[in-house]
Design a protein around this motif. Structure first.
Motif, PDB file in Angstrom:
ATOM      1  N   ALA A 134       0.809  -1.213   0.000  1.00 53.90           N
ATOM      2  CA  ALA A 134       0.000   0.000   0.000  1.00 53.90           C
ATOM      3  C   ALA A 134       0.848   1.272   0.000  1.00 53.90           C
ATOM      4  O   ALA A 134       0.297   2.377  -0.015  1.00 53.90           O
ATOM      5  CB  ALA A 134      -0.929   0.000   1.212  1.00 53.90           C
ATOM      6  N   GLY A 135       2.156   1.117   0.042  1.00 57.39           N
ATOM      7  CA  GLY A 135       3.046   2.266  -0.025  1.00 57.39           C
ATOM      8  C   GLY A 135       3.573   2.776   1.296  1.00 57.39           C
ATOM      9  O   GLY A 135       4.217   3.833   1.354  1.00 57.39           O
ATOM     10  N   LEU A 136       3.331   2.055   2.381  1.00 58.28           N
ATOM     11  CA  LEU A 136       3.824   2.450   3.698  1.00 58.28           C
ATOM     12  C   LEU A 136       5.184   1.816   3.980  1.00 58.28           C
ATOM     13  O   LEU A 136       5.417   0.655   3.623  1.00 58.28           O
ATOM     14  CB  LEU A 136       2.854   2.019   4.786  1.00 58.28           C
ATOM     15  CG  LEU A 136       1.513   2.761   4.853  1.00 58.28           C
ATOM     16  CD1 LEU A 136       0.551   2.012   5.767  1.00 58.28           C
ATOM     17  CD2 LEU A 136       1.706   4.192   5.345  1.00 58.28           C
ATOM     18  N   GLY A 137       6.052   2.543   4.654  1.00 57.78           N
ATOM     19  CA  GLY A 137       7.242   1.939   5.214  1.00 57.78           C
ATOM     20  C   GLY A 137       6.860   1.167   6.460  1.00 57.78           C
ATOM     21  O   GLY A 137       5.815   1.425   7.072  1.00 57.78           O
ATOM     22  N   VAL A 138       7.701   0.222   6.856  1.00 56.62           N
ATOM     23  CA  VAL A 138       7.382  -0.622   8.013  1.00 56.62           C
ATOM     24  C   VAL A 138       8.524  -0.606   9.020  1.00 56.62           C
ATOM     25  O   VAL A 138       9.665  -0.943   8.693  1.00 56.62           O
ATOM     26  CB  VAL A 138       7.078  -2.072   7.581  1.00 56.62           C
ATOM     27  CG1 VAL A 138       6.863  -2.959   8.802  1.00 56.62           C
ATOM     28  CG2 VAL A 138       5.855  -2.120   6.678  1.00 56.62           C
ATOM     29  N   ASN A 139       8.209  -0.202  10.239  1.00 59.77           N
ATOM     30  CA  ASN A 139       9.097  -0.312  11.387  1.00 59.77           C
ATOM     31  C   ASN A 139       8.568  -1.422  12.285  1.00 59.77           C
ATOM     32  O   ASN A 139       7.470  -1.938  12.071  1.00 59.77           O
ATOM     33  CB  ASN A 139       9.150   1.000  12.179  1.00 59.77           C
ATOM     34  CG  ASN A 139       9.723   2.153  11.377  1.00 59.77           C
ATOM     35  OD1 ASN A 139      10.391   1.953  10.362  1.00 59.77           O
ATOM     36  ND2 ASN A 139       9.470   3.377  11.827  1.00 59.77           N
ATOM     37  N   ALA A 140       9.317  -1.771  13.315  1.00 56.72           N
ATOM     38  CA  ALA A 140       8.864  -2.791  14.262  1.00 56.72           C
ATOM     39  C   ALA A 140       9.455  -2.515  15.632  1.00 56.72           C
ATOM     40  O   ALA A 140      10.560  -1.982  15.743  1.00 56.72           O
ATOM     41  CB  ALA A 140       9.268  -4.191  13.783  1.00 56.72           C
ATOM     42  N   GLY A 141       8.716  -2.903  16.659  1.00 56.48           N
ATOM     43  CA  GLY A 141       9.244  -2.716  17.994  1.00 56.48           C
ATOM     44  C   GLY A 141       8.407  -3.367  19.074  1.00 56.48           C
ATOM     45  O   GLY A 141       7.188  -3.424  18.959  1.00 56.48           O
ATOM     46  N   HIS A 142       9.055  -3.872  20.055  1.00 59.32           N
ATOM     47  CA  HIS A 142       8.527  -4.408  21.313  1.00 59.32           C
ATOM     48  C   HIS A 142       9.018  -5.837  21.502  1.00 59.32           C
ATOM     49  O   HIS A 142       8.711  -6.728  20.718  1.00 59.32           O
ATOM     50  CB  HIS A 142       7.004  -4.370  21.406  1.00 59.32           C
ATOM     51  CG  HIS A 142       6.524  -4.046  22.796  1.00 59.32           C
ATOM     52  ND1 HIS A 142       6.356  -2.758  23.249  1.00 59.32           N
ATOM     53  CD2 HIS A 142       6.213  -4.844  23.831  1.00 59.32           C
ATOM     54  CE1 HIS A 142       5.947  -2.778  24.505  1.00 59.32           C
ATOM     55  NE2 HIS A 142       5.864  -4.032  24.893  1.00 59.32           N
ATOM     56  N   ASP A 143       9.780  -6.029  22.572  1.00 60.55           N
ATOM     57  CA  ASP A 143      10.281  -7.346  22.984  1.00 60.55           C
ATOM     58  C   ASP A 143      11.095  -8.045  21.893  1.00 60.55           C
ATOM     59  O   ASP A 143      11.089  -9.278  21.780  1.00 60.55           O
ATOM     60  CB  ASP A 143       9.127  -8.238  23.446  1.00 60.55           C
ATOM     61  CG  ASP A 143       8.460  -7.711  24.704  1.00 60.55           C
ATOM     62  OD1 ASP A 143       9.134  -6.969  25.458  1.00 60.55           O
ATOM     63  OD2 ASP A 143       7.283  -8.012  24.944  1.00 60.55           O
ATOM     64  N   LEU A 144      11.815  -7.256  21.118  1.00 58.69           N
ATOM     65  CA  LEU A 144      12.721  -7.833  20.123  1.00 58.69           C
ATOM     66  C   LEU A 144      14.078  -8.087  20.768  1.00 58.69           C
ATOM     67  O   LEU A 144      14.541  -7.316  21.607  1.00 58.69           O
ATOM     68  CB  LEU A 144      12.855  -6.893  18.917  1.00 58.69           C
ATOM     69  CG  LEU A 144      11.576  -6.717  18.105  1.00 58.69           C
ATOM     70  CD1 LEU A 144      11.763  -5.650  17.031  1.00 58.69           C
ATOM     71  CD2 LEU A 144      11.136  -8.033  17.480  1.00 58.69           C
ATOM     72  N   THR A 145      14.699  -9.186  20.369  1.00 59.77           N
ATOM     73  CA  THR A 145      15.955  -9.619  20.969  1.00 59.77           C
ATOM     74  C   THR A 145      16.919 -10.098  19.901  1.00 59.77           C
ATOM     75  O   THR A 145      16.546 -10.273  18.727  1.00 59.77           O
ATOM     76  CB  THR A 145      15.712 -10.787  21.951  1.00 59.77           C
ATOM     77  OG1 THR A 145      15.247 -11.918  21.200  1.00 59.77           O
ATOM     78  CG2 THR A 145      14.685 -10.423  23.026  1.00 59.77           C
ATOM     79  N   VAL A 146      18.140 -10.345  20.304  1.00 60.13           N
ATOM     80  CA  VAL A 146      19.125 -10.917  19.389  1.00 60.13           C
ATOM     81  C   VAL A 146      18.635 -12.255  18.854  1.00 60.13           C
ATOM     82  O   VAL A 146      18.885 -12.606  17.692  1.00 60.13           O
ATOM     83  CB  VAL A 146      20.482 -11.076  20.116  1.00 60.13           C
ATOM     84  CG1 VAL A 146      21.437 -11.961  19.321  1.00 60.13           C
ATOM     85  CG2 VAL A 146      21.114  -9.701  20.350  1.00 60.13           C
ATOM     86  N   ALA A 147      17.902 -13.002  19.654  1.00 56.36           N
ATOM     87  CA  ALA A 147      17.440 -14.329  19.250  1.00 56.36           C
ATOM     88  C   ALA A 147      16.305 -14.284  18.231  1.00 56.36           C
ATOM     89  O   ALA A 147      16.254 -15.115  17.320  1.00 56.36           O
ATOM     90  CB  ALA A 147      17.002 -15.124  20.477  1.00 56.36           C
ATOM     91  N   ASN A 148      15.379 -13.323  18.378  1.00 56.81           N
ATOM     92  CA  ASN A 148      14.213 -13.354  17.487  1.00 56.81           C
ATOM     93  C   ASN A 148      14.280 -12.380  16.317  1.00 56.81           C
ATOM     94  O   ASN A 148      13.416 -12.397  15.434  1.00 56.81           O
ATOM     95  CB  ASN A 148      12.905 -13.166  18.277  1.00 56.81           C
ATOM     96  CG  ASN A 148      12.792 -11.812  18.966  1.00 56.81           C
ATOM     97  OD1 ASN A 148      13.324 -10.811  18.520  1.00 56.81           O
ATOM     98  ND2 ASN A 148      12.069 -11.789  20.089  1.00 56.81           N
TER      99      ASN A 148
END
Length: 248
Positions: A192-206
């Motif tokens: 749809a033309g949006l950029g995507v960020n991510a966040g919350h409880d992210l770790t080196v493992a996941n």
């Protein structure tokens, strides 16, 4: 190209605020993170200032402007009048809007873009007029209608709430299901033309699996897990570990 790493300093500020002392230094640890290769710093200044204080913002703004001009400052929060004034005074490169009640301990759900459409349109327009990129916190399983409504706000990006995925650290099958929800939402947002960020409880493992499923991920904002690792590996070493995880 790997997603950018924005280091969320709220957990550092929370530790500092346990005592009426200036350490650990939020600005000092932000400097170490940026020198180690982080692309930016994130803060969530809540009304009660239990995490980052309002007085931290000009110091962090000056740190980036004076020493790391290529880095970005990301301020997240619920768009009250006071929050918007704070943002306009600080002029961050990115503003991430979250639908939190001020009393929530942490962000735990995305916007209902349909129900809050008119409000978000006005706020996004105001923030973009000030020169900031705008990202909106988004549920991991947002529907097509919700994504369409997010696009219609005029926002630049959505930030996927990855808490349910991070919460599956001891259940690989459930983690795979949560990851696919995130992936499908990201696919729809990007289409749809949006950029995507991510966040919350992210770790080196996941992180590696997330980046493989969403190769066009623009940025991750990480605070709790990164700060916990920094107690063991130091801030510079931890930033290096997370950058390696982002690279797959």
């Amino acid at each position: 190209m790997p997603a950018s790493l924005s280091v969320n300093l709220n957990a550092v500020a929370l530790l500092r605020n346990r005592r009426d002392l200036p350490w650990p230094s939020v600005t000092g640890l932000g400097r170490i993170a940026l020198a180690a290769g982080a692309s930016g710093l994130t803060v969530h200044p809540r009304p009660d200032q239990r995490h980052v204080r309002f007085t931290d913002l000009p110091e962090l703004r000056a740190l980036i402007d004076d020493e790391f001009p290529q880095a970005e400052f990301n301020i997240e929060g619920y768009p009250t009048g006071d929050f918007l004034a704070l943002v306009e005074e600080t002029e961050p490169e990115q503003v991430t809007l979250v639908p939190d009640d001020p009393e929530q301990p942490t962000s735990d759900h995305g916007w209902d873009f349909v129900a809050n459409h008119e409000m978000l349109v006005a706020i996004v327009k105001r923030l973009k007029k000030g020169g900031s990129r705008v990202s909106l916190f988004c549920d991991p399983d947002a529907s097509a209608a919700q994504i369409a409504a997010a696009v219609a706000t005029g926002a630049d990006r959505v930030e996927l709430y990855t808490g349910p995925y991070g919460g599956c650290h001891d259940d690989s099958a459930k983690a795979a299901r949560e990851l696919e929800k995130l992936g499908k939402t990201a696919d729809a947002a990007i289409a749809a033309g949006l950029g995507v960020n991510a966040g919350h409880d992210l770790t080196v493992a996941n992180l590696p699996a997330l980046c493989r499923r969403i190769p066009q991920l623009s940025e991750v904002s990480i605070g709790h897990g990164l700060t916990a690792d920094a107690l063991e590996y130091g801030m510079a070493g931890t930033v290096g570990r997370f950058l390696k995880a982002l690279a797959g």
